[in-house]
Design an enzyme around this catalytic site. Structure first.
Site, mmCIF file in Angstrom:
data_model
loop_
_atom_site.group_PDB
_atom_site.id
_atom_site.type_symbol
_atom_site.label_atom_id
_atom_site.label_comp_id
_atom_site.label_asym_id
_atom_site.label_seq_id
_atom_site.Cartn_x
_atom_site.Cartn_y
_atom_site.Cartn_z
ATOM 1 N N TYR A 81 8.517 -5.067 -3.988
ATOM 2 C CA TYR A 81 7.294 -4.247 -4.213
ATOM 3 C C TYR A 81 6.675 -4.511 -5.569
ATOM 4 C CZ TYR A 81 10.857 -1.923 -6.878
ATOM 5 O OH TYR A 81 11.872 -1.597 -7.990
ATOM 6 N N ASP A 86 3.290 -0.615 -11.569
ATOM 7 C CA ASP A 86 2.699 -0.861 -12.851
ATOM 8 C C ASP A 86 3.359 0.162 -13.875
ATOM 9 O OD1 ASP A 86 0.448 -2.200 -12.362
ATOM 10 O OD2 ASP A 86 -0.943 -0.602 -11.789
#
Lengths: 255, 255, 255, 255, 255
Positions: free
Chosen positions: D151, D154
């Site tokens: 995955y 941020d």
């Protein structure tokens, strides 16, 4: 509930963005391409001449970038005219070489924020000059041979910053400031404002016209600093292109 | 936990949006097009006549813009009827010339915010007129030859502004104000409210009908200023079109 | 760092949503369609009989609306079983008439928020009834002939409202209130909760079953008002459909 | 401006996700399928053996769900190696049966938040054991026969909660707590952290490996409660699958 | 309304991202591939030589990952030049093997935040060195054989954190700090800043060039900590690739 502005509407507007299927175009025999150009030119000339309605206007634009290749813009008295114009395009031989990339449905509008005299109760009292000014806004002419910019927009309805919660006078002041900035660009940049509430996914569409494409960039940048925009403006995609006469369709397609 | 409103449900609703494959349509021989029109008209007439169920209603609309070409709207007593209607469309020769552009599944609903008398514990006590009013809301008729507008919506569940955290009475007041604004448009704009919680991606679907398309724009704009909407309304895509009788399908497709 | 809940896992779950290619189906000769139905029925019956694993369960559902036509749901002891079941579907003649519309990968889960007795340190101490209750949650049976609703969800991690910052006890209280509301629907609505952290794009999948589709709408609406949901629930797409026996596949496809 | 951490980079990473065109696969004659398997196995074995570069590593994984069927993961000294590996896949007969579903470009990274000794000014002073530990992080081996989870993520730059506004020491403390939780899973879950700032749409990619797929769910869930994640982590799509030896490609494709 | 900065514009920019249709490429006879390479090389060499305009520059880059395979970048005095270059690409035999993946339209810009001397009222007073510096920014050369990174960006207009509400001096200070950080990378990383207000969906495009791809990652990471970026920067997709001479097109396509 805060007070909505009064509005006056003019023509319904279809921004019909088309992608050219360049693979099909390259592979097609000359005869088919000539037929596509001929039927395309006829369609565009007929619609620019508004043979399909009592009033209105149409224009075709090349569009730069991958979002579309062509923009065909129609303004007509009813939604039904737009529906017919959209379908008739599909029935031309040009339609065979294009797909609808996206579109926008709206209706030209002026609001009572800045033209309250126009919305005076006694219609007789409205000045003839003002009437013509408003008429020019809602039944606009499309300038020849100029750059075009289209984008949809909303007024922000954030959890803290919410246009629709402001008192009418505050909205009117903000719109007056916005209009003042825009007016400085008069003669260089023209704009058509059309409402799309209930008609499409954003609240308004804005169509700008300018002889110099840098002026489009400059006015959008400058307006971003006025309070009506910096705090309350939210924007969708921007499309940029240039108007061309229908007779140049073949030259456009041949590269 | 704040108190949910009581609700009464009527028919399940399928908004079935279809794109016409215009390239296939242009290329098809006349005989295939005639068959598509014939089977399409039969399907639409049968469903408008509700031959597939004990009760319900259906209608077909042209849609302006790229989001769809046709809207086929079905209201039926069960989800199973909608599932069957959706698949049967695919089995007509018309199905061959269309793709499902998008759709919306919901169930008509009235809520106890504004009609609490209807939800009184003693059913006997409910006024016959009110019963008929509610019945008309949840088992509505679709007006002929009018413009249609469909959009899905949510009530905001923001970090600060959260509809579902409001006390019942505050929600009821907001909905009452909202209803009052909507009622001013009675006779000009009709609406069907259907719930899609657990059925589709938004919480409600709204379907508006009006003889004048500008009224659709105007009511959506005016409602945006009432507090229930300005603070708590969140909206998906807007679709606009016009109802036509099934017999006009051929004319529609021929442009 | 706040304390995570203890969890117990059962079977891995694949929600495999399929679109039927109705154009191909209409055009196919009878023989090919019969073969597709025969191989489809065999695949579905074998998987409902769990011939591919020591334990688990599978079911097929029709889905209303454009998001999918079929949902094939598999629960199995390992991810590998799901991977095989997914690929085997593609190798049937039915696979030729479908595309994967979307899917969801998760694993059934119960958490220590509400069943802390189960997570007692001394496993011996756990009540047999509780063990069976938990087992029924993580190795569930799928009810026959009922409506199904699937949606993925997250707990909100907003800048101000953040589930993962709450102390364990507050989360446990919220989940207890949530569970109480859900329990009121016992006998009418069953649910399977499966975790998808690290497995798919949302944190959990919820699969609801009900004999009456209005109950699905009603429970989702009512739960939206409990604090665990109103403040902390975020939702993806909702899918609704109905289970059918594999033997009815042909009837489904023929409309 | 707050202080950025020091970083050390290793290999560039391409996560190359592929969809199998099952319709084409079913329809292909045996000879073509055999050739696709043969060329696919050769490509994968050559890249696992790193015949295309002086150092690096590659692996192939099956992926569960609709987001992809295969993940081919390459780690190499330069972006150019990745570009070549990506194109060479397209030139195999296997390429003919796949489309690139999505991909991710990044470079392995360790940061000075937790390994400040390594970033000491005098390189001579760095402990050999620490050097090897860092080397293992940025030039990792990929474990055989294990489940994989990928995955992108941020660090939040919200209006109120903003990672990049925190002082260095606060970030270092948060990362230390995060690392502590992750270390508890040592021996059960391995992870590769790679930076994608300027290279792809998120800031980092995370690749997890575990012998038990439930451990992937559990570590992702547990980490969601640590402060670095609960307040500052934002996540993209999650992909889950399992490594297989290139020689098993044919078995995978045959279902 | 806060004061906008003065700006100076140079060339219009088209970032034209192309996907190669590898299936078609593999299946094409050698003669067709050779023709595609020959016409592609000719197109690219002609545009790098700017035979289509009085001034400007063009370059071609390979792109790593699924977002595109090739980036053709054109800088020209007018939008019309870009429109022509875009269409001419479609008319080459290379066009037959590619689709436009995405694109970006902008115009090079320097602003008065940091170069106010340049925007002095008396143009005569502007230093010749400064003039040349500015000219190099708005009519840039593209470095050979280097890595490229492109991304679009906005300045945040949040409900609380809003760039366009800041006084001019505060924005100028933030931009000065930003510029200082960027200047530390002089000699290692070059950048082209182009404005896309009114031209495309974001406000600016940033194109970085570096001999070492890790420097691209490092500068983007370091800049993320400066206040102009940490609080006010919002970013779209990132694309990374490497320039190659047109003559290497065949080698690129052959893998």
């Amino acid at each position: 509930m805060t007070e909505p502005p009064q509005t006056e509407e003019g023509w319904f507007v279809l921004h019909d963005f088309r992608d050219v299927d360049w693979d099909a175009w390259r592979d097609a025999p000359d005869r088919e391409r000539e037929r596509a150009v001929a039927e395309g030119v006829e369609y565009l000339e007929d619609h620019e001449a508004v043979v399909d309605a009592d009033e209105g206007t149409s224009a075709v634009f090349s569009v730069v970038g991958d979002k579309a290749d062509l923009l065909v813009m129609h303004l007509r008295p009813t939604l039904d005219h737009l529906s017919t114009a959209e379908r008739r395009f599909e029935h031309t031989a040009l339609g065979e070489f294009t797909e609808q990339a996206t579109s926008y449905v709206s209706v030209t509008e002026v609001s009572g924020y800045v033209s309250d005299a126009y919305f005076a109760e006694d219609e007789e009292e409205v000045d003839e000059g003002l009437k013509q000014y408003i008429e020019g806004k809602i039944k606009p002419e499309l300038p020849d041979d100029e750059y075009v910019c289209f984008y949809p927009m909303d007024k922000r309805r954030g959890e803290e910053v919410n246009w629709y919660d402001l008192p009418f006078d505050e909205r009117a002041d903000l719109m007056a400031g916005h209009g003042e900035t825009a007016r400085k660009w008069g003669g260089k940049v023209d704009q058509i404002i059309s409402s799309s509430l209930g008609l499409d996914d954003w609240e308004w569409g804005v169509t700008l016209f300018a002889g110099d494409a840098v002026d489009i960039k400059d006015i959008v940048y400058e307006l971003r600093f006025d309070d009506a925009t910096s705090k309350y403006g939210e924007f969708g995609s921007f499309f940029v292109g240039r108007r061309f006469p229908p007779a140049d369709l073949g030259a456009y397609l041949r590269g």
